[in-house]
Design a protein around this motif. Sequence first.
Motif, PDB file in Angstrom:
ATOM      1  N   MET A   1       7.666  -5.363 -17.606  1.00  0.00           N
ATOM      2  CA  MET A   1       8.608  -5.047 -16.542  1.00  0.00           C
ATOM      3  C   MET A   1       8.547  -6.100 -15.442  1.00  0.00           C
ATOM      4  O   MET A   1       9.473  -6.871 -15.238  1.00  0.00           O
ATOM      5  N   ASP A   2       7.411  -6.149 -14.748  1.00  0.00           N
ATOM      6  CA  ASP A   2       7.273  -7.060 -13.610  1.00  0.00           C
ATOM      7  C   ASP A   2       7.247  -8.507 -14.093  1.00  0.00           C
ATOM      8  O   ASP A   2       6.330  -8.919 -14.794  1.00  0.00           O
ATOM      9  N   GLY A   3       8.273  -9.259 -13.721  1.00  0.00           N
ATOM     10  CA  GLY A   3       8.321 -10.663 -14.095  1.00  0.00           C
ATOM     11  C   GLY A   3       9.059 -10.929 -15.384  1.00  0.00           C
ATOM     12  O   GLY A   3       9.598 -12.020 -15.568  1.00  0.00           O
ATOM     13  N   THR A   4       9.099  -9.945 -16.292  1.00  0.00           N
ATOM     14  CA  THR A   4       9.821 -10.116 -17.551  1.00  0.00           C
ATOM     15  C   THR A   4      11.259  -9.626 -17.418  1.00  0.00           C
ATOM     16  O   THR A   4      12.203 -10.341 -17.743  1.00  0.00           O
ATOM     17  N   LEU A   5      11.424  -8.408 -16.933  1.00  0.00           N
ATOM     18  CA  LEU A   5      12.759  -7.841 -16.736  1.00  0.00           C
ATOM     19  C   LEU A   5      13.241  -7.990 -15.299  1.00  0.00           C
ATOM     20  O   LEU A   5      14.394  -8.338 -15.062  1.00  0.00           O
ATOM     21  N   VAL A   6      12.360  -7.705 -14.356  1.00  0.00           N
ATOM     22  CA  VAL A   6      12.748  -7.766 -12.944  1.00  0.00           C
ATOM     23  C   VAL A   6      11.740  -8.612 -12.173  1.00  0.00           C
ATOM     24  O   VAL A   6      10.564  -8.675 -12.529  1.00  0.00           O
ATOM     25  N   ASP A   7      12.219  -9.242 -11.135  1.00  0.00           N
ATOM     26  CA  ASP A   7      11.367 -10.173 -10.381  1.00  0.00           C
ATOM     27  C   ASP A   7      10.668  -9.429  -9.254  1.00  0.00           C
ATOM     28  O   ASP A   7      10.992  -9.580  -8.074  1.00  0.00           O
ATOM     29  N   THR A   8       9.681  -8.616  -9.641  1.00  0.00           N
ATOM     30  CA  THR A   8       8.910  -7.867  -8.650  1.00  0.00           C
ATOM     31  C   THR A   8       7.611  -8.568  -8.275  1.00  0.00           C
ATOM     32  O   THR A   8       6.900  -8.087  -7.391  1.00  0.00           O
ATOM     33  N   GLU A   9       7.293  -9.676  -8.940  1.00  0.00           N
ATOM     34  CA  GLU A   9       6.031 -10.340  -8.630  1.00  0.00           C
ATOM     35  C   GLU A   9       5.914 -10.727  -7.151  1.00  0.00           C
ATOM     36  O   GLU A   9       4.842 -10.570  -6.560  1.00  0.00           O
ATOM     37  N   PRO A  10       6.975 -11.225  -6.504  1.00  0.00           N
ATOM     38  CA  PRO A  10       6.837 -11.504  -5.070  1.00  0.00           C
ATOM     39  C   PRO A  10       6.470 -10.271  -4.255  1.00  0.00           C
ATOM     40  O   PRO A  10       5.725 -10.372  -3.275  1.00  0.00           O
ATOM     41  N   ALA A  11       6.985  -9.102  -4.661  1.00  0.00           N
ATOM     42  CA  ALA A  11       6.645  -7.865  -3.946  1.00  0.00           C
ATOM     43  C   ALA A  11       5.168  -7.535  -4.130  1.00  0.00           C
ATOM     44  O   ALA A  11       4.488  -7.127  -3.174  1.00  0.00           O
ATOM     45  N   TRP A  12       4.646  -7.685  -5.352  1.00  0.00           N
ATOM     46  CA  TRP A  12       3.222  -7.453  -5.594  1.00  0.00           C
ATOM     47  C   TRP A  12       2.373  -8.421  -4.785  1.00  0.00           C
ATOM     48  O   TRP A  12       1.395  -8.032  -4.146  1.00  0.00           O
ATOM     49  N   MET A  13       2.748  -9.691  -4.817  1.00  0.00           N
ATOM     50  CA  MET A  13       1.961 -10.700  -4.102  1.00  0.00           C
ATOM     51  C   MET A  13       1.978 -10.446  -2.607  1.00  0.00           C
ATOM     52  O   MET A  13       0.969 -10.614  -1.916  1.00  0.00           O
ATOM     53  N   GLY A  14       3.131 -10.014  -2.095  1.00  0.00           N
ATOM     54  CA  GLY A  14       3.216  -9.703  -0.668  1.00  0.00           C
ATOM     55  C   GLY A  14       2.347  -8.519  -0.290  1.00  0.00           C
ATOM     56  O   GLY A  14       1.677  -8.522   0.753  1.00  0.00           O
ATOM     57  N   ALA A  15       2.341  -7.493  -1.142  1.00  0.00           N
ATOM     58  CA  ALA A  15       1.514  -6.311  -0.866  1.00  0.00           C
ATOM     59  C   ALA A  15       0.033  -6.660  -0.913  1.00  0.00           C
ATOM     60  O   ALA A  15      -0.765  -6.162  -0.101  1.00  0.00           O
ATOM     61  N   GLU A  16      -0.337  -7.520  -1.863  1.00  0.00           N
ATOM     62  CA  GLU A  16      -1.739  -7.947  -1.964  1.00  0.00           C
ATOM     63  C   GLU A  16      -2.174  -8.718  -0.717  1.00  0.00           C
ATOM     64  O   GLU A  16      -3.225  -8.441  -0.130  1.00  0.00           O
ATOM     65  N   GLU A  17      -1.342  -9.675  -0.314  1.00  0.00           N
ATOM     66  CA  GLU A  17      -1.695 -10.500   0.843  1.00  0.00           C
ATOM     67  C   GLU A  17      -1.793  -9.654   2.110  1.00  0.00           C
ATOM     68  O   GLU A  17      -2.703  -9.843   2.931  1.00  0.00           O
ATOM     69  N   THR A  18      -0.865  -8.716   2.271  1.00  0.00           N
ATOM     70  CA  THR A  18      -0.882  -7.850   3.446  1.00  0.00           C
ATOM     71  C   THR A  18      -2.206  -7.100   3.560  1.00  0.00           C
ATOM     72  O   THR A  18      -2.802  -7.011   4.644  1.00  0.00           O
ATOM     73  N   LEU A  19      -2.683  -6.584   2.433  1.00  0.00           N
ATOM     74  CA  LEU A  19      -3.942  -5.830   2.439  1.00  0.00           C
ATOM     75  C   LEU A  19      -5.126  -6.724   2.773  1.00  0.00           C
ATOM     76  O   LEU A  19      -5.971  -6.374   3.610  1.00  0.00           O
ATOM     77  N   VAL A  20      -5.204  -7.882   2.120  1.00  0.00           N
ATOM     78  CA  VAL A  20      -6.351  -8.759   2.343  1.00  0.00           C
ATOM     79  C   VAL A  20      -6.380  -9.242   3.793  1.00  0.00           C
ATOM     80  O   VAL A  20      -7.436  -9.244   4.436  1.00  0.00           O
ATOM     81  N   VAL A  21      -5.234  -9.633   4.317  1.00  0.00           N
ATOM     82  CA  VAL A  21      -5.172 -10.124   5.695  1.00  0.00           C
ATOM     83  C   VAL A  21      -5.526  -9.008   6.676  1.00  0.00           C
ATOM     84  O   VAL A  21      -6.201  -9.234   7.690  1.00  0.00           O
ATOM     85  N   GLU A  22      -5.088  -7.786   6.379  1.00  0.00           N
ATOM     86  CA  GLU A  22      -5.403  -6.645   7.241  1.00  0.00           C
ATOM     87  C   GLU A  22      -6.908  -6.477   7.422  1.00  0.00           C
ATOM     88  O   GLU A  22      -7.381  -6.078   8.495  1.00  0.00           O
ATOM     89  N   PHE A  23      -7.668  -6.824   6.372  1.00  0.00           N
ATOM     90  CA  PHE A  23      -9.122  -6.674   6.430  1.00  0.00           C
ATOM     91  C   PHE A  23      -9.832  -7.996   6.714  1.00  0.00           C
ATOM     92  O   PHE A  23     -11.020  -8.145   6.467  1.00  0.00           O
ATOM     93  N   GLY A  24      -9.071  -8.955   7.272  1.00  0.00           N
ATOM     94  CA  GLY A  24      -9.669 -10.196   7.754  1.00  0.00           C
ATOM     95  C   GLY A  24      -9.918 -11.250   6.709  1.00  0.00           C
ATOM     96  O   GLY A  24     -10.616 -12.237   6.974  1.00  0.00           O
ATOM     97  N   GLY A  25      -9.348 -11.090   5.537  1.00  0.00           N
ATOM     98  CA  GLY A  25      -9.567 -12.054   4.466  1.00  0.00           C
ATOM     99  C   GLY A  25      -8.447 -13.065   4.335  1.00  0.00           C
ATOM    100  O   GLY A  25      -7.475 -13.054   5.094  1.00  0.00           O
ATOM    101  N   VAL A  26      -8.610 -13.960   3.372  1.00  0.00           N
ATOM    102  CA  VAL A  26      -7.613 -14.982   3.066  1.00  0.00           C
ATOM    103  C   VAL A  26      -7.174 -14.811   1.620  1.00  0.00           C
ATOM    104  O   VAL A  26      -8.014 -14.669   0.721  1.00  0.00           O
ATOM    105  N   TRP A  27      -5.876 -14.819   1.380  1.00  0.00           N
ATOM    106  CA  TRP A  27      -5.316 -14.628   0.042  1.00  0.00           C
ATOM    107  C   TRP A  27      -4.458 -15.840  -0.286  1.00  0.00           C
ATOM    108  O   TRP A  27      -3.460 -16.094   0.358  1.00  0.00           O
ATOM    109  N   THR A  28      -4.869 -16.606  -1.278  1.00  0.00           N
ATOM    110  CA  THR A  28      -4.190 -17.854  -1.613  1.00  0.00           C
ATOM    111  C   THR A  28      -3.218 -17.636  -2.778  1.00  0.00           C
ATOM    112  O   THR A  28      -3.312 -16.643  -3.513  1.00  0.00           O
ATOM    113  N   PRO A  29      -2.295 -18.569  -2.987  1.00  0.00           N
ATOM    114  CA  PRO A  29      -1.411 -18.483  -4.166  1.00  0.00           C
ATOM    115  C   PRO A  29      -2.200 -18.426  -5.470  1.00  0.00           C
ATOM    116  O   PRO A  29      -1.793 -17.742  -6.418  1.00  0.00           O
ATOM    117  N   GLN A  30      -3.319 -19.121  -5.516  1.00  0.00           N
ATOM    118  CA  GLN A  30      -4.148 -19.088  -6.726  1.00  0.00           C
ATOM    119  C   GLN A  30      -4.745 -17.699  -6.949  1.00  0.00           C
ATOM    120  O   GLN A  30      -4.846 -17.218  -8.083  1.00  0.00           O
TER     121      GLN A  30
END
Length: 217
Positions: A1-30
């Motif tokens: 589904m994600d990435g194959t049928l619909v382009d939801t990967e940016p939404a996942w990546m955004g949600a991940e980064e939001t959480l890590v930054v909220e707790f003082g961390g750094v989330w890279t593209p890698q």
Amino acid sequence: MDGTLVDTEPAWMGAEETLVVEFGGVWTPQDALQMVGLPLPDAAQILQDHGVTLPLERIGERLVAGVAAAIAQGVVWQPGAREMLLALQAEGIPCALVTMSYRELADAVVAQAPPGVFQVVVTGDEVEHGKPHPEPYLTAAARLDVDITRCVAVEDSRPGIASALASGARTLGVEHIVPVLEQPGLSRTDSLAKVSVADLGRLLTGEVIDHLDARRG
């Protein structure tokens, strides 16, 4: 589904980064790339390892809520995806959606798909072993009441491709965010718009198609 049928990967990546930054961390593209296609508990563990001091279940809930909010605004279909689903439907070929996203997210995407294109939906919260284990695809074939070796799996992530190949399904890797590496028995393309129902049928004969090899050559 994600990435194959619909382009939801940016939404996942955004949600991940939001959480890590909220707790003082750094989330890279890698960091984000390693998450593509993983079961949600595995993804939650990686976020916890990056300093998100919440229980794994709560991390999963936060991720799902973030992606659900993005899906509610509308999904972006990958090139050729809707057309492929409609072509398969017109030929009377049953389809299963096999995703490591949870039922809440899968239902939201299916609701925006052409009516009746999926006969079966298998989600990450409904299997014991997620991708790259073959259980998700074997479960889908069983629910469709078909032989897995007469199925074609379409995937974009490394865990998903591994799951599909291990299940015995003929497998087509669609390169999106992460490279689809050449391996025995794997067909590859960079867009479903380049693939026809007849091409999928050729895979069942044991033929391998490789648009990426031709492009890179």
